[in-house]
Design a protein around this motif. Structure first.
Motif, PDB file in Angstrom:
ATOM      1  N   THR A   2      84.173  42.024  91.105  1.00  0.00           N
ATOM      2  CA  THR A   2      82.619  42.520  90.308  1.00  0.00           C
ATOM      3  C   THR A   2      81.452  40.433  89.986  1.00  0.00           C
ATOM      4  N   VAL A   3      80.621  40.404  89.892  1.00  0.00           N
ATOM      5  CA  VAL A   3      79.754  39.981  90.147  1.00  0.00           C
ATOM      6  C   VAL A   3      80.074  39.032  88.521  1.00  0.00           C
ATOM      7  N   LEU A   4      80.411  40.267  87.632  1.00  0.00           N
ATOM      8  CA  LEU A   4      80.562  39.970  85.976  1.00  0.00           C
ATOM      9  C   LEU A   4      81.790  38.609  86.091  1.00  0.00           C
ATOM     10  N   ASN A  64      78.767  31.274  83.627  1.00  0.00           N
ATOM     11  CA  ASN A  64      77.684  31.268  83.051  1.00  0.00           C
ATOM     12  C   ASN A  64      77.544  32.407  82.148  1.00  0.00           C
ATOM     13  N   LEU A  65      77.137  31.780  80.982  1.00  0.00           N
ATOM     14  CA  LEU A  65      77.063  32.646  80.161  1.00  0.00           C
ATOM     15  C   LEU A  65      75.907  33.057  80.167  1.00  0.00           C
ATOM     16  N   ALA A  66      74.438  33.031  80.532  1.00  0.00           N
ATOM     17  CA  ALA A  66      73.221  33.665  80.812  1.00  0.00           C
ATOM     18  C   ALA A  66      73.196  34.890  81.961  1.00  0.00           C
ATOM     19  N   LEU A  67      74.555  34.153  82.853  1.00  0.00           N
ATOM     20  CA  LEU A  67      74.116  35.362  83.808  1.00  0.00           C
ATOM     21  C   LEU A  67      75.680  36.573  83.298  1.00  0.00           C
ATOM     22  N   ALA A  68      76.190  35.939  82.509  1.00  0.00           N
ATOM     23  CA  ALA A  68      77.188  37.358  82.382  1.00  0.00           C
ATOM     24  C   ALA A  68      76.469  38.524  81.204  1.00  0.00           C
ATOM     25  N   LYS A  69      75.672  38.092  80.052  1.00  0.00           N
ATOM     26  CA  LYS A  69      74.702  38.298  79.083  1.00  0.00           C
ATOM     27  C   LYS A  69      74.151  39.406  79.658  1.00  0.00           C
ATOM     28  N   GLY A  87      75.069  46.577  81.969  1.00  0.00           N
ATOM     29  CA  GLY A  87      76.220  47.916  81.936  1.00  0.00           C
ATOM     30  C   GLY A  87      77.094  47.412  82.699  1.00  0.00           C
ATOM     31  N   ALA A  88      77.586  46.130  82.964  1.00  0.00           N
ATOM     32  CA  ALA A  88      78.975  45.132  83.138  1.00  0.00           C
ATOM     33  C   ALA A  88      79.647  46.665  83.161  1.00  0.00           C
TER      34      ALA A  88
END
Length: 67
Positions: A4-6, A14-19, A25-26
Motif C-alpha cells: 500500500t501507499v502506507l 515519511n511521517l507526515a504522509l503516514a499520518k 482511512g488507510a
C-alpha cells in the motif's frame, strides 16, 4: 495489492504522509504480498536496511495506533 501507499511512506520514513494516509482511512494492518508484513514492519525493517532514523518515528506512530 503488492503493497500500500502506507507501506511506502513507512519504508521512506515519511511521517507526515503516514499520518495523512491513516487519517484518510488507510489500513495499518494491511499485509504486502511479498513479505506478508504491515507498514509498521516495513518501517522497522527500513531502520536497519536503509539506516534511516526517520523510519523509527513512523514505526513508533503506527505502534501507538495498534495499542
Amino acid at each position: 495489492p503488492r503493497q500500500t501507499v502506507l507501506h511506502i511512506a513507512a519504508w521512506n520514513g515519511n511521517l507526515a504522509l503516514a499520518k495523512m494516509l491513516v487519517e484518510a482511512g488507510a489500513d495499518i494492518a494491511a499485509l504486502d504480498e511479498e513479505h506478508s508484513s504491515t507498514p509498521r514492519g516495513w518501517a522497522e525493517t527500513a531502520i536497519t536496511v536503509k539506516n534511516n532514523p526517520l523510519c523509527r518515528e513512523v514505526a513508533d506512530y503506527l505502534a501507538g495506533l495498534e495499542a
